[in-house]
Motif scaffolding. Structure first.
Motif, mmCIF file in Angstrom:
data_model
loop_
_atom_site.group_PDB
_atom_site.id
_atom_site.type_symbol
_atom_site.label_atom_id
_atom_site.label_comp_id
_atom_site.label_asym_id
_atom_site.label_seq_id
_atom_site.Cartn_x
_atom_site.Cartn_y
_atom_site.Cartn_z
ATOM 1 N N ASP A 130 0.874 -1.157 0.000
ATOM 2 C CA ASP A 130 0.000 0.000 0.000
ATOM 3 C C ASP A 130 0.921 1.220 0.000
ATOM 4 N N LEU A 131 0.964 1.914 -1.119
ATOM 5 C CA LEU A 131 1.941 2.986 -1.274
ATOM 6 C C LEU A 131 1.756 4.071 -0.217
ATOM 7 N N ASP A 132 0.520 4.307 0.154
ATOM 8 C CA ASP A 132 0.261 5.335 1.163
ATOM 9 C C ASP A 132 0.937 4.996 2.486
ATOM 10 N N LYS A 133 1.060 3.692 2.763
ATOM 11 C CA LYS A 133 1.727 3.288 4.009
ATOM 12 C C LYS A 133 3.216 3.617 3.940
ATOM 13 N N ILE A 134 3.803 3.414 2.765
ATOM 14 C CA ILE A 134 5.227 3.750 2.606
ATOM 15 C C ILE A 134 5.423 5.236 2.853
ATOM 16 N N ILE A 135 4.527 6.017 2.267
ATOM 17 C CA ILE A 135 4.627 7.464 2.399
ATOM 18 C C ILE A 135 4.422 7.887 3.850
ATOM 19 N N GLU A 136 3.488 7.242 4.483
ATOM 20 C CA GLU A 136 3.220 7.542 5.897
ATOM 21 C C GLU A 136 4.464 7.256 6.733
ATOM 22 N N LEU A 137 5.068 6.113 6.464
ATOM 23 C CA LEU A 137 6.263 5.703 7.210
ATOM 24 C C LEU A 137 7.400 6.695 7.012
ATOM 25 N N ASN A 138 7.376 7.373 5.877
ATOM 26 C CA ASN A 138 8.426 8.346 5.579
ATOM 27 C C ASN A 138 8.014 9.751 6.017
ATOM 28 N N GLY A 139 7.064 9.840 6.884
ATOM 29 C CA GLY A 139 6.681 11.143 7.408
ATOM 30 C C GLY A 139 5.791 11.936 6.468
ATOM 31 N N GLY A 140 5.069 11.248 5.605
ATOM 32 C CA GLY A 140 4.092 11.953 4.785
ATOM 33 C C GLY A 140 4.579 12.361 3.411
ATOM 34 N N GLN A 141 5.842 12.100 3.126
ATOM 35 C CA GLN A 141 6.368 12.436 1.809
ATOM 36 C C GLN A 141 6.956 11.184 1.174
ATOM 37 N N PRO A 142 6.811 11.048 -0.139
ATOM 38 C CA PRO A 142 7.421 9.867 -0.761
ATOM 39 C C PRO A 142 8.953 9.949 -0.701
ATOM 40 N N PRO A 143 9.622 8.838 -0.496
ATOM 41 C CA PRO A 143 11.079 8.847 -0.497
ATOM 42 C C PRO A 143 11.590 9.208 -1.885
ATOM 43 N N LEU A 144 12.662 9.969 -1.922
ATOM 44 C CA LEU A 144 13.171 10.398 -3.221
ATOM 45 C C LEU A 144 14.496 9.757 -3.594
ATOM 46 N N THR A 145 15.006 8.910 -2.741
ATOM 47 C CA THR A 145 16.142 8.111 -3.181
ATOM 48 C C THR A 145 15.776 6.643 -3.017
ATOM 49 N N TYR A 146 16.354 5.849 -3.889
ATOM 50 C CA TYR A 146 16.045 4.425 -3.862
ATOM 51 C C TYR A 146 16.546 3.800 -2.556
ATOM 52 N N LYS A 147 17.671 4.308 -2.070
ATOM 53 C CA LYS A 147 18.207 3.799 -0.804
ATOM 54 C C LYS A 147 17.207 3.998 0.325
ATOM 55 N N ARG A 148 16.719 5.200 0.391
ATOM 56 C CA ARG A 148 15.744 5.529 1.418
ATOM 57 C C ARG A 148 14.512 4.617 1.280
#
Lengths: 667, 436
Positions: A134-152
């Motif tokens: 669930d992409l929204d969960k990934i974003i949530e886990l990152n503090g509300g913003q999508p990660p911008l590096t693949y490492k992150r």
């Protein structure tokens, strides 16, 4: 009474691991699987014949599989928003199911349909199955913003639970008492159309190198795993001449259309790894192909301008050249660089090219040689590339053109050397560019350097039978590296100042910029003063005055993602507030009436719906008019979104990329 | 209203849609702002002292300043204060050749009329069209009553100044040279500047010139640049192509009268395969290092493999090396032997043989090396770990494409980042490209 269901196919063209489809039949009396196609639209869309053929083959395969379950696929001619209300009535529908679409315009379309359904008293069930998470969960886990590096992104993924297990394929047993009412004239009304019917001229069309459909996908995944098991090596395969060719184990297009479930693939890989490697737990790199896809879906899901440079908060503004002639040469395989032309020919003929080949042609078009916008290349791929998905296509182009995701840009693929390293003999070129067949390996990557006698013997005179190279690569890369450096230097400069002085400005320039970036004058007084005071207003003009520190470095020290990444997207807030009308106003008072001129504002990302986007999802084509109509249905949601974005807490987060855009936009 | 929006569309460069949206957007912006100012009412902003206003204005983008200038007479006066007009960047783009907006012609007129005497730091960003380059020259030739300290002519895409008639360009440029008298920085890469115009530059600005960037200016000869070095003793930064580099130039830059050089950037570009390049004597480089012990020598190579013959035969004080095209193992081996001052090394491509010994040698001999980038090369994981171990935490930049590292019996791709991170003392990963 048992409900009557519709399952709406868009992507996810499969019966295996299709949780939404499962929901459609759960306890239902009838189920109808529909797919929307607009035949009047098809011929005029910017999607090429190979992609359409792949889609139609997927649909035929679906129909064939459904027949085995005494059901059928209903291909509906028309637009979902127009047709659904009629279908709901006609079929007495009480349940609508579909797979979750994470892409901004898909979300918008679905919201409109949901509203229609609710008005018609139809229950809507949506399930995630095109992505692992669930992409929204990934974003949530990152503090509300999508990660911008693949490492992150990888870090976040490693902190999440594994993806959900795939669900069982649709079967007679699962169907139970649920039936599909099929009329006598089903074929006429709802059959899968042919390419001719869609207005394509199929005379001389070679047979498909990549046949579409779930059945094919399931055969391929077995072959894919067999081969992996055979080599017992789960590392990224090293590139060779053979990897450039279409492989019977290739899966990308099948994942794109959802003929193959990414979760099925994920778990099959996991099982195989455990079996071969005995008990060791698989590394993330095992799922590389799936995770990259996931990464770009995550980055794009809340960014409707993900496929644009202007107004895209994560995209660096690069002053690309507008050059239709050069673009056409690239797209039509007439660059005069056999390596590039062979790849583009393969792409046009077959619809797939190896990922390193993608890197080669994308680099050549953008930052490497032609300095043409990645958006143009993305559009060509959208037409020709079977596995081009909006998010993944745009994301990869931004990546490869160094327009986002904090890339080092020093590395440009050489249009001569890269191919030669991969396929020293040049067989790939001879296969796709028969005109060069007669050249010896020594010259096949740079035939313009071949002596006349060699050209004559090859029966191919460069400049007559095959074009001369359209650019001087050494000169072009010198210029382009320099430009990239300038852009990124400004970017890192802004990074310091960009956070509105809340972050020490040493950050960006820590690496020690270099004189080479811009004429840096070290005059502590005037210069220092100017660049700090003006750097941020009218910053760019301050830059020629000085890079205060000087080294020759072209390797950039990107700030850690934690600092810059999360703040990047969602800058709509700041942007909105910052957008200012005319550059003209400085001439104010005297010229009041002119104030309306020169109105340069960046379109507001949260409110603008780009009309060009209408063409992106060819599976459910939408007419521009209809699209507007769709918009109306979800205004409420949009407003809520912008309210949220407007709330103060996000304001302080500010991003340099965005700053830079704003500044350029304003000047 | 509608008509008045048309020019903006043109300016847009025929960009996407959006006129209507902008219109409504503008409205909402305005509304928001109005609301804002109401809240802050009663603070008597108009009584803000001029110097504080100036200070605030310095932090505002031009457009915001323009808005503020409409508030009252005082703010309008502040808007026109010379301090705010020292820097300006002219962006000259045509809709047909660029996606970016141009500086509005009206604004350009206003600046020339009211503020040209205030301008000190000026740059021109031009797109690939001849029209834009011409427009830049037109502005330049009107800058008669200003004294510039900095001038940058920047081609943002294909160099367009080269398409102008040389005489046209030169006459515009020399207007600035003659009128300014105190130019300190000049960036004129990829332009048709020539020897006589450099003489004019020197005649008028020799005391002040500190920076000169003129890579790929084909009309300048070694004698032309030598004249600059001879007369401009304050020159600290210089960028040019290799064919302009001579022993005489280096000697001139290291003369007693000359200040210490800080940066020398050399681009080595081949026009045709098999081109012959001259050599620079070791003694000339030695003189440079003696005179300016801390200077950076930045060299960009865009050569075919077989053109490296004359390079890296003798010791050379290069600090930053960039190999833009394929470079042979042999040459990289020589780099390890001849570049003791090397700080940064970028290798974009190499042949198919691993660079193991070459890297180890570089780690041994280039004791200043702190940054390295590897593109299409191959290095065995073991050798790479060894390299990192030898350099240790002085490697502040380590940018290695994932494909570069060839797994071997000791390290696989999954464990190499641990090993490298250990020796670096920080978390490190190879650079990745999408598998797409």
């Amino acid at each position: 009474m048992a409900p009557n269901s519709i399952h709406w196919f868009r992507k996810g063209l499969r019966l295996h691991d299709n949780p939404a489809l499962r929901e459609a039949i759960r306890g239902a009396g009838t189920v109808r699987c529909v797919y929307f196609l607009d035949p009047w639209f098809a011929g005029s869309s910017n999607v090429g014949v190979n992609r359409w053929r792949f889609l139609l083959q997927c649909l035929e395969d679906l129909d064939a599989s459904l027949r085995k379950l005494n059901s059928r696929l209903f291909v509906i001619r028309g637009q979902p928003a127009n047709v659904f209300p009629r279908l709901f009535k006609e079929w007495k529908i009480s349940r609508l199911t579909f797979e979750y679409d994470s892409e901004p315009f898909g979300k918008e379309r679905d919201a409109a349909i949901k509203k229609l359904a609710m008005e018609a008293g139809v229950e809507v069930i949506v399930k995630i199955s095109h992505t692992l998470y669930d992409l929204d969960k990934i974003i949530e886990l990152n503090g509300g913003q999508p990660p911008l590096t693949y490492k992150r992104f990888q870090t976040l993924i490693s902190r999440m639970d594994p993806p959900e297990m795939p669900v069982d394929a649709l079967s007679d047993a699962l169907m139970g008492r649920c039936v599909t009412p099929v009329s006598e004239d089903h074929g006429d009304k709802y059959g899968v159309p042919s390419l001719e019917e869609l207005g394509f001229d199929i005379e001389g069309l070679p047979s498909a190198v990549w046949p579409g459909g779930e059945t094919e996908a399931l055969t391929r995944i077995e072959r894919h795993l067999e081969r992996k098991a055979w080599v017992a090596n789960f590392e990224r395969p090293r590139m060779n001449a053979n990897s450039l060719l279409a492989s019977p184990t290739g899966l990308s297009s099948y994942l794109r259309f959802g003929c193959l479930s990414c979760r099925l693939f994920y778990y099959k890989l996991t099982d195989l790894y455990r079996k071969v490697k005995k008990n060791s737990s698989p590394p993330l790199s095992l799922y590389g192909q799936l995770l990259w896809r996931e990464f770009f879906y995550t980055a794009a899901t809340n960014n409707p301008r993900f496929d644009k440079m202007e107004g895209n908060p994560i995209c660096v503004r690069i002053p690309w050249d507008r050059n239709p002639e050069a673009l056409a040469k690239w797209a039509e395989a007439k660059t005069g660089f056999p390596w590039i032309d062979a790849i583009m020919t393969q792409l046009r003929q077959e619809g797939w090219i190896h990922h390193l080949a993608r890197h080669a042609v994308a680099c050549f078009l953008t930052r490497g040689d032609l300095w043409i916008s990645w958006e143009e290349g993305m559009k060509v791929f959208e037409e020709l590339l079977l596995d081009a998905d909006w998010s993944v296509n745009a994301g990869s182009w931004m990546w490869l053109s160094c327009s986002s995701f904090f890339q080092q840009f020093f590395h440009c693929y050489c249009p001569v050397g890269f191919g030669r390293r991969t396929d020293p003999n040049g067989d790939f070129i001879r296969r796709y560019l028969p005109v060069l067949r007669g050249f010896p390996a020594k010259y096949i990557y740079d035939p313009w350097n071949a002596p006349e006698s060699v050209q004559a013997a090859a029966k191919c005179i460069i400049g007559v039978h095959y074009p001369k190279p359209m650019v001087h690569h050494a000169e072009a890369s010198r210029l382009n590296i320099e430009r990239m450096k300038q852009i990124y230097q400004q970017l890192s400069r802004y990074r310091g100042l960009g956070l509105l002085a809340s972050v020490p400005s040493t950050n960006g320039n820590g690496n020690g910029g270099m004189m080479a970036y811009s004429p840096g004058e070290q005059q502590p007084g005037a210069n220092g003063n100017n660049s700090s005071s003006n750097g941020h207003g009218h910053g760019v003009s301050g830059s020629p005055v000085g890079t205060a520190n000087g080294s020759g470095s072209i390797l950039l020290n990107f700030d850690s993602e934690e600092q810059t990444g999360p703040s990047a997207v969602g800058q709509q807030t700041t942007q909105q507030q910052r957008i200012k009308p005319p550059s003209q106003t400085q001439t104010q008072q005297q010229q009041q009436q002119q104030q309306q001129h020169g109105y340069h504002s960046v379109p507001d990302t949260s409110q603008t719906i780009t009309s060009s986007r209408v063409y992106h999802e060819f599976a459910v084509p939408q007419h521009p008019g209809l699209h507007l109509h769709t918009r109306g249905g979800i205004t409420g949601k949009r407003e809520r979104e912008s309210e949220r974005e407007g709330s103060g807490e996000e304001e302080q987060a500010s991003c340099s990329v965005h700053k830079m855009q704003r500044q350029s936009a304003e000047t | 209203m509608k008509r008045s929006l048309e020019p903006s569309e043109q300016q847009d460069g025929g960009g996407t849609s959006g006129t209507v949206k902008k219109k409504s957007l503008k409205k909402s912006q305005k509304l928001r702002r109005d609301k804002h100012s109401e809240e802050e009412g009663g603070l008597h902003w108009e009584r803000l002292p001029q110097e504080i206003l100036l200070h605030i204005f310095q932090y505002l983008p031009l457009l915001d300043r323009a808005y503020a200038s409409q508030v009252c007479r005082g703010w309008n006066q502040a808007f026109h204060m010379p301090e705010l007009w020292r820097c300006f960047e002219f962006e000259l783009n045509q809709p047909a050749s660029s996606y970016l907006k141009a500086t509005h012609p009206e604004l350009i007129k206003q600046i020339i009329k009211r503020h040209s005497n205030h301008l000190q730091y000026v740059s021109f960003k031009v797109d690939s069209s001849r029209e834009s380059a011409e427009a830049a020259c037109d502005i330049l030739s009107q800058l008669v009553n200003c004294s510039l300290k900095t001038l940058g002519l920047i081609s943002t895409a294909r160099p367009s100044f080269m398409e102008l008639p040389k005489s046209h360009f030169i006459s515009a440029l020399t207007v600035v040279f003659v009128n300014s008298k105190s130019l300190s920085s000049l960036k004129i890469d990829d332009t048709p500047v020539d020897d006589p115009s450099l003489k004019v530059l020197v005649a008028n600005n020799s005391d002040t010139l500190k920076l000169l960037k003129m890579s790929s200016c084909p009309h300048v000869s070694p004698a032309g640049i030598l004249c600059v070095a001879d007369q401009c003793h304050g020159l600290r930064e210089l960028a040019l192509n290799y064919h302009l580099l001579s022993d005489e130039l280096l000697i001139a830059l290291s003369s007693e009268k000359h200040v210490h050089l800080e940066h020398l950037r050399i681009d080595v570009v081949s026009e045709n395969p098999g081109q012959q390049f001259h050599t620079i004597k070791k003694s000339s480089w030695d003189a440079m290092v003696r005179h300016s012990p801390k200077f950076n020598l930045v060299m960009y190579f865009f050569l075919y493999e077989d053109e490296f013959g004359p390079f890296f035969r003798d010791e050379i004080p290069v600090t930053h090396l960039y190999f833009g095209r394929s470079v042979s193992k042999d040459v990289l081996g020589r780099v390890g032997l001849t570049c003791p001052r090397l700080v940064e090394l970028v290798v974009c491509a190499n042949g198919l043989r691993p660079l193991d010994e070459e890297l180890i040698r570089i780690a041994q001999r280039c004791t200043q090396l702190s940054a390295i980038g590897l593109g299409e090369c191959e290095v065995s994981c073991s050798a790479f770990v060894e390299f990192v171990k030898m350099c240790g935490d002085r490697l502040t930049q380590l940018s290695i494409m994932e494909e570069v590292l060839v797994p071997d019996h000791r390290y696989g791709l999954d464990d190499i980042h641990w090993e490298v991170s250990k020796h670096l003392g920080r978390v490190w990963f190879p650079d990745m490209m999408p598998t797409w």
